[in-house]
Design a protein around this motif. Structure first.
Motif, PDB file in Angstrom:
ATOM      1  N   SER A  19      -7.815  -6.384  -0.051  1.00 48.27           N
ATOM      2  CA  SER A  19      -8.036  -5.702  -1.334  1.00 48.27           C
ATOM      3  C   SER A  19      -6.769  -5.716  -2.175  1.00 48.27           C
ATOM      4  CB  SER A  19      -8.494  -4.263  -1.085  1.00 48.27           C
ATOM      5  OG  SER A  19      -9.665  -4.230  -0.298  1.00 48.27           O
ATOM      6  N   GLU A  25     -15.540  -2.779   3.639  1.00 49.40           N
ATOM      7  CA  GLU A  25     -14.746  -2.119   2.594  1.00 49.40           C
ATOM      8  C   GLU A  25     -15.320  -2.445   1.225  1.00 49.40           C
ATOM      9  OE1 GLU A  25     -10.068  -1.897   1.126  1.00 49.40           O
ATOM     10  OE2 GLU A  25     -10.587  -2.261   3.228  1.00 49.40           O
ATOM     11  N   LEU A  84       0.827  -1.213   0.000  1.00 47.22           N
ATOM     12  CA  LEU A  84       0.000   0.000   0.000  1.00 47.22           C
ATOM     13  C   LEU A  84       0.860   1.261   0.000  1.00 47.22           C
ATOM     14  CD1 LEU A  84      -2.677  -1.041   2.654  1.00 47.22           C
ATOM     15  CD2 LEU A  84      -2.676  -1.465   0.205  1.00 47.22           C
ATOM     16  N   ALA A 131     -12.253   3.417  -3.613  1.00 42.19           N
ATOM     17  CA  ALA A 131     -12.524   2.544  -2.451  1.00 42.19           C
ATOM     18  C   ALA A 131     -13.064   3.375  -1.305  1.00 42.19           C
ATOM     19  CB  ALA A 131     -11.248   1.818  -2.031  1.00 42.19           C
ATOM     20  N   THR A 183      -7.867  -3.705   3.906  1.00 42.78           N
ATOM     21  CA  THR A 183      -7.263  -3.241   2.651  1.00 42.78           C
ATOM     22  C   THR A 183      -6.140  -4.173   2.217  1.00 42.78           C
ATOM     23  OG1 THR A 183      -7.736  -1.010   3.466  1.00 42.78           O
ATOM     24  CG2 THR A 183      -6.445  -1.166   1.468  1.00 42.78           C
ATOM     25  N   VAL A 213     -14.537  -1.793  -3.061  1.00 38.93           N
ATOM     26  CA  VAL A 213     -13.485  -1.446  -4.026  1.00 38.93           C
ATOM     27  C   VAL A 213     -14.048  -1.608  -5.438  1.00 38.93           C
ATOM     28  CG1 VAL A 213     -11.212  -2.058  -4.926  1.00 38.93           C
ATOM     29  CG2 VAL A 213     -11.641  -2.194  -2.482  1.00 38.93           C
ATOM     30  N   TYR A 258      -2.262   5.616   1.203  1.00 41.40           N
ATOM     31  CA  TYR A 258      -2.356   4.864  -0.058  1.00 41.40           C
ATOM     32  C   TYR A 258      -3.479   5.358  -0.961  1.00 41.40           C
ATOM     33  CZ  TYR A 258      -5.319   2.517   3.381  1.00 41.40           C
ATOM     34  OH  TYR A 258      -6.201   2.255   4.402  1.00 41.40           O
ATOM     35  N   THR A 259      -4.149   6.470  -0.623  1.00 45.99           N
ATOM     36  CA  THR A 259      -5.154   7.040  -1.517  1.00 45.99           C
ATOM     37  C   THR A 259      -4.876   8.519  -1.735  1.00 45.99           C
ATOM     38  OG1 THR A 259      -6.663   7.529   0.338  1.00 45.99           O
ATOM     39  CG2 THR A 259      -6.964   5.419  -0.795  1.00 45.99           C
ATOM     40  N   GLY A 285     -14.413   2.740   3.120  1.00 51.29           N
ATOM     41  CA  GLY A 285     -14.523   1.797   4.233  1.00 51.29           C
ATOM     42  C   GLY A 285     -15.175   2.448   5.437  1.00 51.29           C
ATOM     43  N   HIS A 328      -6.174  -3.759   8.845  1.00 51.59           N
ATOM     44  CA  HIS A 328      -7.299  -3.344   8.001  1.00 51.59           C
ATOM     45  C   HIS A 328      -7.512  -4.395   6.914  1.00 51.59           C
ATOM     46  CE1 HIS A 328      -3.986  -0.746   5.881  1.00 51.59           C
ATOM     47  NE2 HIS A 328      -3.727  -2.021   5.831  1.00 51.59           N
ATOM     48  N   PHE A 361      -7.028   4.850  -4.984  1.00 48.13           N
ATOM     49  CA  PHE A 361      -5.717   4.258  -4.746  1.00 48.13           C
ATOM     50  C   PHE A 361      -4.653   4.940  -5.600  1.00 48.13           C
ATOM     51  CE2 PHE A 361      -7.656  -0.016  -3.321  1.00 48.13           C
ATOM     52  CZ  PHE A 361      -7.639   0.412  -2.003  1.00 48.13           C
TER      53      PHE A 361
END
Length: 506
Positions: free
Chosen positions: A331, A372, A261, A454, A328, A374, A410-411, A456, A326, A436
């Protein structure tokens, strides 16, 4: 007397007398009353006898009181232990047991049989020449069934606890609808031999309980509020065309949880005060080596317009086993597999448990559930994310949304999601979202024109709001009451009509 003989004797007595008292019959036969009651209930099941219960009670002496009938009451024993000339307190206590020395001496002083003379060495002396042991006389009267004054009885029962009320049930046993002097055992099965010789016509068979409702209703299970809300979230995702990701890895390597990530290894979230690290096995990482090298390069020097984090990336840090912080990480695994299998647009969701080393209080636990969603497709924009969020939260009953810029490692861009909650009548933060970063997607092998949006949120917070729970420890953990699991109402999330949902989001 064995069971068969006792049964024959009882049926014969009922036949001759018409009605038999269970306690009197037990005394006559010299058996325990409970054994007669058990036999009676067995015969009742076959309708051979019928019974009527009567409550019985009797005053009886306690085991302690029974010893006083022969040895005398504690106060009388205390009086007898003191010679006519008196004695020291130490000599008195040495001559009697603890009960007489404590209880008996106290009672004897209250009725003025004994007295104590204070001094350098306390002495015990008689106050009267002779006594009458009224306590033993009262106990003997109770044992004989003779009535005694109410005040004296209350003293023996409540204060001195030498007499107790013993209660039991006795039964009047009479003839039943199918009375007979001998019980015929009913058959449970129809056998081949009975069919062959025709004896089945004369035999008696047990009734079958195949009629609906004839058996005792089984105790049904009860669904925990979290599972009710989880199922509704799952239904909402499935209605929107999402596929569920496999979330069976509670343990992840630091690589999948952080490094893929593009979260730097010196980030505070990777410290022990925020993350649970495994002791055994402490290290494991099954990520493909070529993918691992691309992630290392992105961390150290960057690429595709990014300068990376400009530090020396360490493999040992990435290989550490942790309890995932998490979903993620799940994901990331699914997106990497999607890229390797040949990219195609996809929508994923996950709902499962995550772990963080946090202090437990009324709003935080060391483990909780994360929801979450995605979406992976070409040329997705922030506008697509906002539109999907409106569709998603409308199905939760929240149609008014606001967004606030935020930061996630990471976003980029990232947004906090706020909604006007119709139950709370105020604006509340309901989740986090973003797109992302390319630094995360490019090493996976994703095409450069592919974007991933994404979002959450936690599962516990909407559950607490819906069920009016103020402390998260009353929802999840050892403090959760079983009665709350049995009696909680249905989850109303996702029950908005589809047409109404579309109308509200247009």
């Amino acid at each position: 007397m064995d069971d068969a003989s006792l049964e024959k004797a009882l049926l014969l007595e009922v036949s001759q007398a018409g009605a038999v008292q269970s306690d009197a019959f037990a005394a006559t036969c010299g058996v325990d009353h409970k054994k007669v009651i058990g036999l009676m209930k067995s015969l009742e099941a076959s309708e051979l006898v019928a019974s009527t219960a009567t409550d019985q009670s009797q005053l009886v002496l306690t085991p302690e009181a029974l010893t006083y009938l022969t040895a005398g009451s504690p106060e009388a024993q205390a009086f007898a232990a003191v010679p006519a000339e008196g004695c020291t307190l130490a000599e008195f206590k040495a001559a009697v047991d603890v009960t007489v020395g404590e209880v008996g001496f106290k009672q004897a002083m209250q009725v003025k049989w004994l007295g104590m003379v204070k001094g350098a060495e306390p002495r015990v002396e008689r106050k009267v020449d002779a006594i009458e042991d009224t306590a033993v006389a009262l106990l003997a009267a109770v044992a004989a069934g003779t009535e005694i004054p109410a005040k004296e009885l209350e003293n023996l029962v409540k204060k001195r606890k030498l007499v107790k009320q013993e209660a039991w049930k006795s039964y009047s046993i009479a003839k039943g609808a199918k009375f007979a002097l001998e019980r015929v055992k009913a058959h449970a099965d129809l056998t081949k031999e009975m069919m062959a010789d025709g004896s089945w016509r004369k035999e008696e068979f047990k009734a079958y309980n195949l009629v609906p409702g004839a058996g005792a209703p089984p105790a049904g299970g009860h669904v925990h509020p979290l599972l009710k809300v989880r199922q509704q979230f799952r239904e909402i995702f499935l209605q929107l065309g999402f596929a569920e990701m496999p979330t069976n890895n509670f343990i992840e390597s630091g690589f999948w949880n952080f490094d893929t990530l593009i979260q730097p290894q010196m980030h505070p979230a990777r410290d022990a005060h925020d993350t649970f690290f495994m002791k055994t096995p402490a290290m494991a990482n099954r990520a493909p080596e070529d993918y691992l090298d691309r992630v290392r390069t992105m961390h150290e020097v960057g690429g595709h317009g990014s300068i990376g984090h400009q530090y020396s990336w360490k493999r040992a840090e990435a290989d550490k086993n942790i309890l995932r912080t998490h979903t993620t990480a799940v994901s990331a695994r699914c997106l990497h597999k999607l890229a390797q299998d040949g990219f195609k647009p996809a929508k994923f969701f996950s709902i499962d448990r995550v772990f963080r080393n946090e202090a437990v209080d009324r709003t935080h636990l060391a483990e909780f559930h994360q929801v979450e969603g995605v979406i992976c497709d070409k040329n997705l924009t922030l506008g697509d994310l906002i539109g999907v969020l409106h569709q998603f939260f409308a199905r939760l009953g929240m149609t008014q949304l606001r967004f606030k810029p935020a930061f996630n490692p990471y976003t980029e861009p990232s947004m906090e999601i706020f909604a006007y909650h119709p139950m709370l009548k105020k604006w509340v933060e309901v989740g986090n979202s973003g797109m992302f970063r390319p630094e995360m997607l490019i090493p996976m092998g994703m095409p450069e024109d592919v974007n991933v949006i994404a979002w959450g949120l936690s599962l516990e917070r909407p559950t607490m709001i819906m069920y009016g729970i103020d402390n998260i420890r009353d929802l999840f953990g050892s403090k959760m009451q079983v009665s709350a699991v049995k009696n909680n109402p249905i989850c109303r999330l996702g029950l908005i009509e589809q047409a109404e949902t579309v109308k509200m989001t247009q």
